[in-house]
Design a protein around this motif. Sequence first.
Motif, mmCIF file in Angstrom:
data_model
loop_
_atom_site.group_PDB
_atom_site.id
_atom_site.type_symbol
_atom_site.label_atom_id
_atom_site.label_comp_id
_atom_site.label_asym_id
_atom_site.label_seq_id
_atom_site.Cartn_x
_atom_site.Cartn_y
_atom_site.Cartn_z
ATOM 1 N N LEU A 1 0.855 -1.179 0.000
ATOM 2 C CA LEU A 1 0.000 0.000 0.000
ATOM 3 C C LEU A 1 0.897 1.237 0.000
ATOM 4 C CD1 LEU A 1 -3.047 0.583 0.139
ATOM 5 C CD2 LEU A 1 -2.800 0.817 2.600
ATOM 6 N N SER A 2 0.818 2.049 -1.063
ATOM 7 C CA SER A 2 1.697 3.214 -1.173
ATOM 8 C C SER A 2 1.335 4.257 -0.119
ATOM 9 C CB SER A 2 1.583 3.828 -2.568
ATOM 10 O OG SER A 2 0.317 4.434 -2.727
ATOM 11 N N GLU A 3 2.263 5.173 0.127
ATOM 12 C CA GLU A 3 2.040 6.228 1.118
ATOM 13 C C GLU A 3 0.879 7.129 0.712
ATOM 14 O OE1 GLU A 3 3.434 6.613 4.130
ATOM 15 O OE2 GLU A 3 4.440 4.709 3.751
ATOM 16 N N ALA A 4 0.742 7.392 -0.588
ATOM 17 C CA ALA A 4 -0.362 8.239 -1.063
ATOM 18 C C ALA A 4 -1.706 7.559 -0.818
ATOM 19 C CB ALA A 4 -0.180 8.545 -2.549
ATOM 20 N N MET A 5 -1.772 6.248 -1.085
ATOM 21 C CA MET A 5 -3.016 5.520 -0.849
ATOM 22 C C MET A 5 -3.335 5.450 0.643
ATOM 23 S SD MET A 5 -3.066 2.398 -3.507
ATOM 24 C CE MET A 5 -3.456 2.643 -5.223
ATOM 25 N N GLY B 1 -14.327 -1.962 3.049
ATOM 26 C CA GLY B 1 -14.667 -2.035 1.626
ATOM 27 C C GLY B 1 -15.008 -0.674 1.053
ATOM 28 N N GLU B 2 -15.730 0.131 1.806
ATOM 29 C CA GLU B 2 -16.069 1.473 1.342
ATOM 30 C C GLU B 2 -14.828 2.359 1.262
ATOM 31 O OE1 GLU B 2 -18.929 2.429 4.324
ATOM 32 O OE2 GLU B 2 -20.616 1.722 3.125
ATOM 33 N N ILE B 3 -13.942 2.223 2.241
ATOM 34 C CA ILE B 3 -12.686 2.985 2.204
ATOM 35 C C ILE B 3 -11.876 2.579 0.980
ATOM 36 C CG2 ILE B 3 -10.491 3.372 3.397
ATOM 37 C CD1 ILE B 3 -12.023 3.074 6.049
ATOM 38 N N ALA B 4 -11.823 1.275 0.695
ATOM 39 C CA ALA B 4 -11.084 0.787 -0.473
ATOM 40 C C ALA B 4 -11.673 1.340 -1.763
ATOM 41 C CB ALA B 4 -11.092 -0.738 -0.499
ATOM 42 N N LYS B 5 -13.009 1.427 -1.847
ATOM 43 C CA LYS B 5 -13.635 1.995 -3.050
ATOM 44 C C LYS B 5 -13.273 3.464 -3.225
ATOM 45 C CE LYS B 5 -17.460 -1.231 -3.269
ATOM 46 N NZ LYS B 5 -18.894 -1.446 -3.079
ATOM 47 N N HIS B 6 -13.208 4.206 -2.127
ATOM 48 C CA HIS B 6 -12.798 5.609 -2.208
ATOM 49 C C HIS B 6 -11.349 5.740 -2.690
ATOM 50 C CE1 HIS B 6 -16.108 8.062 -0.634
ATOM 51 N NE2 HIS B 6 -16.408 7.021 0.146
ATOM 52 N N ALA C 1 -2.771 -1.552 8.147
ATOM 53 C CA ALA C 1 -2.167 -0.227 7.956
ATOM 54 C C ALA C 1 -2.926 0.840 8.727
ATOM 55 C CB ALA C 1 -2.121 0.116 6.466
ATOM 56 N N LEU C 2 -4.244 0.764 8.728
ATOM 57 C CA LEU C 2 -5.042 1.741 9.471
ATOM 58 C C LEU C 2 -4.924 1.534 10.979
ATOM 59 C CD1 LEU C 2 -8.202 2.027 7.212
ATOM 60 C CD2 LEU C 2 -6.450 3.756 7.586
ATOM 61 N N ARG C 3 -4.812 0.299 11.418
ATOM 62 C CA ARG C 3 -4.596 0.044 12.848
ATOM 63 C C ARG C 3 -3.257 0.605 13.303
ATOM 64 N NH1 ARG C 3 -6.528 -5.764 12.427
ATOM 65 N NH2 ARG C 3 -8.750 -5.543 12.729
ATOM 66 N N ARG C 4 -2.266 0.508 12.432
ATOM 67 C CA ARG C 4 -0.941 1.058 12.741
ATOM 68 C C ARG C 4 -1.015 2.570 12.936
ATOM 69 N NH1 ARG C 4 1.871 -1.744 8.975
ATOM 70 N NH2 ARG C 4 1.335 -0.202 7.421
ATOM 71 N N GLU C 5 -1.992 3.214 12.288
ATOM 72 C CA GLU C 5 -2.180 4.659 12.405
ATOM 73 C C GLU C 5 -3.146 5.032 13.536
ATOM 74 O OE1 GLU C 5 -0.474 6.913 10.687
ATOM 75 O OE2 GLU C 5 0.598 5.263 9.702
ATOM 76 N N GLY C 6 -3.622 4.043 14.274
ATOM 77 C CA GLY C 6 -4.449 4.318 15.434
ATOM 78 C C GLY C 6 -5.939 4.108 15.254
ATOM 79 N N ALA D 1 -2.447 7.674 2.884
ATOM 80 C CA ALA D 1 -2.892 9.011 3.280
ATOM 81 C C ALA D 1 -4.359 9.229 2.899
ATOM 82 C CB ALA D 1 -2.005 10.066 2.635
ATOM 83 N N THR D 2 -4.739 8.763 1.716
ATOM 84 C CA THR D 2 -6.141 8.859 1.295
ATOM 85 C C THR D 2 -7.036 8.058 2.229
ATOM 86 O OG1 THR D 2 -5.438 9.106 -1.006
ATOM 87 C CG2 THR D 2 -7.732 8.469 -0.626
ATOM 88 N N ALA D 3 -6.616 6.857 2.581
ATOM 89 C CA ALA D 3 -7.405 6.011 3.477
ATOM 90 C C ALA D 3 -7.573 6.672 4.842
ATOM 91 C CB ALA D 3 -6.742 4.643 3.631
ATOM 92 N N ILE D 4 -6.535 7.288 5.346
ATOM 93 C CA ILE D 4 -6.611 7.961 6.649
ATOM 94 C C ILE D 4 -7.581 9.136 6.578
ATOM 95 C CG2 ILE D 4 -5.287 9.363 8.276
ATOM 96 C CD1 ILE D 4 -2.902 7.489 7.665
ATOM 97 N N ASP D 5 -7.489 9.921 5.499
ATOM 98 C CA ASP D 5 -8.400 11.066 5.346
ATOM 99 C C ASP D 5 -9.855 10.607 5.269
ATOM 100 O OD1 ASP D 5 -6.236 12.750 5.378
ATOM 101 O OD2 ASP D 5 -6.122 12.946 3.189
#
Length: 153
Positions: free
Chosen positions: A84-88, A104-109, A128-133, A90-94
Amino acid sequence: MRRTIKLSEVERHTLQQLSVNHQHRDIRTRAAGLLLLGSGLSAPKAAARLDVSAQSIYNWSRLWAELGLCGLLGGHGGGRPRSLSEAMLATAIDVARAQSMTLGEIAKHIEAEHGEPMPCVLETLSVALRREGFSFKRNRFSLKKSGIRKTLR
């Protein structure tokens, strides 16, 4: 070429702790190699004990002499690159911060914004999202017990 190093008691203790407790195997091996050199073993014999090349032992001792502990810890390049790239990410976190969604909805975004399919499975995105809290719970569609009792009577 005879390479010996002199270790103080604090350095010896630090290297012993690194050789046992560090998370990366190559750092543990480097610390063990320096401990063997500090105990008076020659580089080829230390290399044979650790199943590495003698040149590696010489390189580690040179780094220890030049940079100390930082030279020993630097250079860990092991492991598989993240899918998972850093840009992707960052998008997932936003997206995850903006509103409550399923993975699944986050992945579609992410796919819509970057114009390419997800390079990983949803479990990787979850890690990856758990790693970010962030934390996730699976949605369950369960009937309440009181609703079941009323319909059965």
